[in-house]
Write an enzyme that holds these catalytic residues in place. Sequence first.
Site, PDB file in Angstrom:
ATOM      1  N   LYS A 120       0.831  -1.219   0.000  1.00  0.00           N
ATOM      2  CA  LYS A 120       0.000   0.000   0.000  1.00  0.00           C
ATOM      3  C   LYS A 120       0.860   1.262   0.000  1.00  0.00           C
ATOM      4  CE  LYS A 120      -4.410  -1.270   0.314  1.00  0.00           C
ATOM      5  NZ  LYS A 120      -4.968  -1.807  -0.859  1.00  0.00           N
ATOM      6  N   LYS A 204      -2.250 -11.753  -8.407  1.00  0.00           N
ATOM      7  CA  LYS A 204      -3.520 -12.383  -8.019  1.00  0.00           C
ATOM      8  C   LYS A 204      -4.692 -11.561  -8.525  1.00  0.00           C
ATOM      9  CE  LYS A 204      -4.090 -10.170  -3.546  1.00  0.00           C
ATOM     10  NZ  LYS A 204      -5.336  -9.633  -3.135  1.00  0.00           N
ATOM     11  N   LYS A 207      -9.130  -6.339  -6.909  1.00  0.00           N
ATOM     12  CA  LYS A 207      -9.541  -5.013  -7.375  1.00  0.00           C
ATOM     13  C   LYS A 207      -8.331  -4.194  -7.803  1.00  0.00           C
ATOM     14  CE  LYS A 207     -12.601  -6.207  -3.923  1.00  0.00           C
ATOM     15  NZ  LYS A 207     -12.568  -6.436  -2.481  1.00  0.00           N
TER      16      LYS A 207
END
Length: 340
Positions: A120, A204, A207
């Site tokens: 992040k 993977k 979103k």
Amino acid sequence: MEQQGITKAKDIVCSGIRPTGNLHLGNYFGALRNFVAMQEQYDCFFFVADYHSLTTHPAPGSIYTDARRIMAQYLACGVDPEKATLYLQSDLPETAELYLFLNMNAYLGELERVTSFKDKVRSQPNNVNAGLLTYPTLMAADIIIHKATRVPVGKDQEQHLEMTRTFAQRFNSMYHTDLFPLPQAMGAPTGGLVKIPALNGSGKMGKSEGEASTVFLTDEPDVIRKKVMKAKTDSGPTEPNQQKPEEIENLFNLMRAVSAPDTVQHFDTLYNSCQIRYGDLKKQLAEDMVAFVEPLRQRILEFEADEPRLRRIIDAGRDKARASAVKTLAEVRAAIGYRN
Ligand code: TYM
């Protein structure tokens, strides 16, 4: 289970999904499929993680609508409010209290080392908030508030579960108690934790990988077909039994999830004998995905349309989940030395 007159309590299961966008095949095969299987056997708590979604700053006012939509998607996938307790994370303020307590014993160094945090920091450098840093302590609070021992999640959550065990253990030793059991991540009944790949050849499905490489349970058939036909492939094998490059292995993995075993076998044999045509493989994969997703999509539409029913389910779930949370918090406060 009866043993010498003592009734053994069922194992407790707990898991959640963030309401950031619609659910996709990764969520389904990593988590939801196991929710549905585990509700038959265990005492299950499944929630929509609508506190966690605040770390990415959703539009003000949208949070309940988003959470309710995910609840409709849980129900459409077969999670049954008669068998499991279904609720919204934000309906349990006790979770926030436990999160506070756990944060007092969670250290900057260990939180900064968490892979999802580092990702992040890279992907949203302008929003590295304290909630992102302490994401694992909130997740630990979610789980241990019900004293859960089994947590059905995908492979990407493995490290968070390790941290949950660390925090639970640390609480126990700090306050000389055995209040919290140490929970384990659970995957498919046959095999380990699942990672469903993205359609774009790497990583993977999720979103953050982008809409184009993620198949949502709400995607219409033609949308799915387009996404699959655009999936990355290479120029094909040049010698028999060659190892598959990542993007091809990913397509086979997706096929293993949605297609019949003999279909996978058929294309595997073609690949190994250098006769494979990727166009045929993708067409088959697309049709099998459509056949899998379409009934779910229809049921999602039905559940979403029945607002009063959703509200009743969410209200009833809140009451059951809170009874469990309030009980644990009283024990936690007593262990720390607060009055109740
Ligand atoms: P979230 O919302 O990112 O994902 C929800 C669940 O879906 C699984 N998943 C996948 N599994 C396999 N392949 C994929 N491509 C894939 N993408 C997503 C995730 O592993 C997860 O099980 N931190 C959690 C939410 C959470 C939680 C909890 C989970 C909050 N508190 C307590 C368990 C227990 C999350 O962000 O999941």
